[in-house]
Motif scaffolding. Sequence first.
Motif, short mmCIF file in Angstrom:
data_model
loop_
_atom_site.label_atom_id
_atom_site.label_comp_id
_atom_site.label_asym_id
_atom_site.label_seq_id
_atom_site.Cartn_x
_atom_site.Cartn_y
_atom_site.Cartn_z
N ASN A 53 42.30 24.82 46.35
CA ASN A 53 43.27 25.82 46.76
C ASN A 53 44.16 26.19 45.56
N VAL A 54 44.11 27.46 45.17
CA VAL A 54 44.83 27.91 43.98
C VAL A 54 46.33 27.74 44.14
N LEU B 299 23.42 35.37 33.59
CA LEU B 299 24.05 36.29 34.53
C LEU B 299 24.55 35.58 35.79
N ASP B 300 24.07 34.35 36.02
CA ASP B 300 24.50 33.60 37.19
C ASP B 300 25.79 32.81 36.95
N SER B 301 26.32 32.87 35.74
CA SER B 301 27.52 32.10 35.42
C SER B 301 28.74 32.73 36.05
N THR B 302 29.73 31.90 36.34
CA THR B 302 31.00 32.35 36.90
C THR B 302 32.13 31.85 36.02
N ILE C 120 43.17 35.31 40.72
CA ILE C 120 43.57 35.24 39.32
C ILE C 120 42.50 35.91 38.48
N THR C 121 42.91 36.77 37.56
CA THR C 121 41.98 37.41 36.64
C THR C 121 42.42 37.15 35.21
N VAL C 122 41.44 37.02 34.32
CA VAL C 122 41.68 36.85 32.88
C VAL C 122 40.95 37.98 32.17
N ASN C 123 41.72 38.85 31.51
CA ASN C 123 41.15 40.04 30.87
C ASN C 123 40.32 40.86 31.86
N GLY C 124 40.77 40.90 33.12
CA GLY C 124 40.11 41.69 34.14
C GLY C 124 39.00 40.98 34.88
N ALA C 125 38.55 39.82 34.41
CA ALA C 125 37.47 39.07 35.07
C ALA C 125 38.06 38.07 36.05
N GLU C 126 37.47 37.99 37.25
CA GLU C 126 38.01 37.13 38.30
C GLU C 126 37.68 35.67 38.07
N ILE C 127 38.67 34.82 38.29
CA ILE C 127 38.46 33.37 38.25
C ILE C 127 37.90 32.94 39.60
N ILE D 194 46.53 37.03 31.50
CA ILE D 194 46.29 36.49 32.85
C ILE D 194 47.12 37.27 33.86
N THR D 195 46.47 37.65 34.97
CA THR D 195 47.13 38.39 36.04
C THR D 195 47.00 37.62 37.34
N LEU D 196 48.13 37.42 38.02
CA LEU D 196 48.15 36.78 39.34
C LEU D 196 48.39 37.86 40.39
N TRP D 197 47.43 38.01 41.29
CA TRP D 197 47.50 39.05 42.30
C TRP D 197 48.13 38.51 43.59
N GLY D 198 48.59 39.44 44.43
CA GLY D 198 49.28 39.06 45.65
C GLY D 198 48.41 38.31 46.64
#
Length: 550
Positions: free
Chosen positions: A194-195, A223-226, A173-180, A165-169
Amino acid sequence: MLKSYYYAIAILLCMLSYNAYSQKVDPTHIGTVKGIARDTAQNYVLKSATVSIYKAVDSAIVSYQVTNNYGEFSFKNLPVNLLLRLEISNVGYAPTSKTFTIPGDKNAVDLGTLIVNRRDILLEDVVISVPPMSMNGDTLEFNAAAFKVDTNATVEDMLKQIPNITLWGDGQITVNGAEIKSLKVNGKSFFGDNVKVAIQNIAANALQKVQVYKQNQGSTNPLDSTLEMNLKLKKGKDIGYFGKFGGGYGTNKRFESDANINMFSPKMQLAIVGAANNVNKGLNSVNDMLENSTFKGQGTNVEYQPDFRESGINKHSALGANFTYNFIENPTYDKKNTLKSNLFVRDRDTDNSSESTTTTSISSTDKVIENNINTNTSNNITQHFDSNYEFTKKGHTLSFSQNVDRNSGESTDQSFRNARNLQDVLTSTNNSLNTNNYNNNNFYLRAGYRYYPYNRSSTTRFIGFNLDYSLTGYNNESQRLNLTEFKSFTGTNQNNKFNRKYDTNNDGTKHEINLVLPDLKKLLLGDARLADIGFELTNNLVVKTDKNVN
């Protein structure tokens, strides 16, 4: 003597070179380990089993992964010459543990085949540890108990410990490069999705799991899933409150303060927030104040900083509330009964004054010196209230929403100008006064109904309809006064006086009804392709009245 001096320098340099070489630290070695997990009963390979590696001395997690379809696992970048513990866990199986050390001269260890026992054939008690990651169907789950954080840490601190998991400035938030795309708390929105409000206020010790899964939102197209993240709280931690109070006082009577209190339960969320300052910091909405006054208080937006480009002294004060009530404790996309409302009141006072002197050369012996004094004071009060109710059940969606806005205030702008010659003799004056009083009111009301077949297949021809009604109204009033007087002391024929008053009143209403039948081609012609041309039926009825008085 000189030769002895050179010899001494040479010996000293050799000693320093030897000492520097002897103090070199070898670069840190990294090692690898691999193996295969198998079932002890059927001798099957275990796929999607969680394999975790800890430091044996303090159980600090080093790395983790899941086995592939062949039961294989392979770790890289592991420390060498350090006692490590490997654990394998899977649903229905007892945890399997093995300690090992990667020798520094080989940098690789092959653990071979590791047998994992089923729980029903356990022969002795084992200490069960929590795996950091596991797959629960299509949901990727991270267990909070596997990550060590401080006692006063927030969820944000714990998420930073998870390698995937990566938290950007910018708050992403991304998990394995995919955006939450959406973050929930116990499956529900948390104070407006609000995150920052969620991850910088909720304590890490209240968290049980972090769940990541795909959300289709009713679409049949994968393909429409998020990607969505859910913070699952521990039992008993889903009822609580948090808040913050801050303030500061500086020179020239400058001050800043803010406070908020937030309460939540499985069905209800309530936030009350207030702030005041005279350091030119704008207060624009409830969500902005909640987001930028969290417990942790990191990552404050640039927009929520004092704006030193503003002139004068600007005093801002605001009060707001955010309320959400779920009549269904665990709402879903196709089953919800939710009421939401927001209230925001802001008061802004501005006091600005300036003074300038301008010298204009008419000739080598004649100049005009102008002195200008400008003062501006204003007061503005903004009020906003909105609410939304939505009921959804098996293909039927009924919704009501409204918002009311009021913006009122007054301003006074005065200008005093006088001109003198080189002999300091007054030649002219030019004074002006502008006042403005206004009161603007707007309201909006909407009711909508949407129907779509709950159980739909490729042969379904009628896919529903949308029906909406909206009412919009406004009333704007303003009174303006412009006074200007120019007086010349060199020629009275140049004197001029301007006095104007403006009184305007505008109001109006708008009724609108919309009916939409989507995918009309499928309704009338079934599966006919028609070169992939699609069309829908839209019926729109508008009744509008406007009245302007000047």
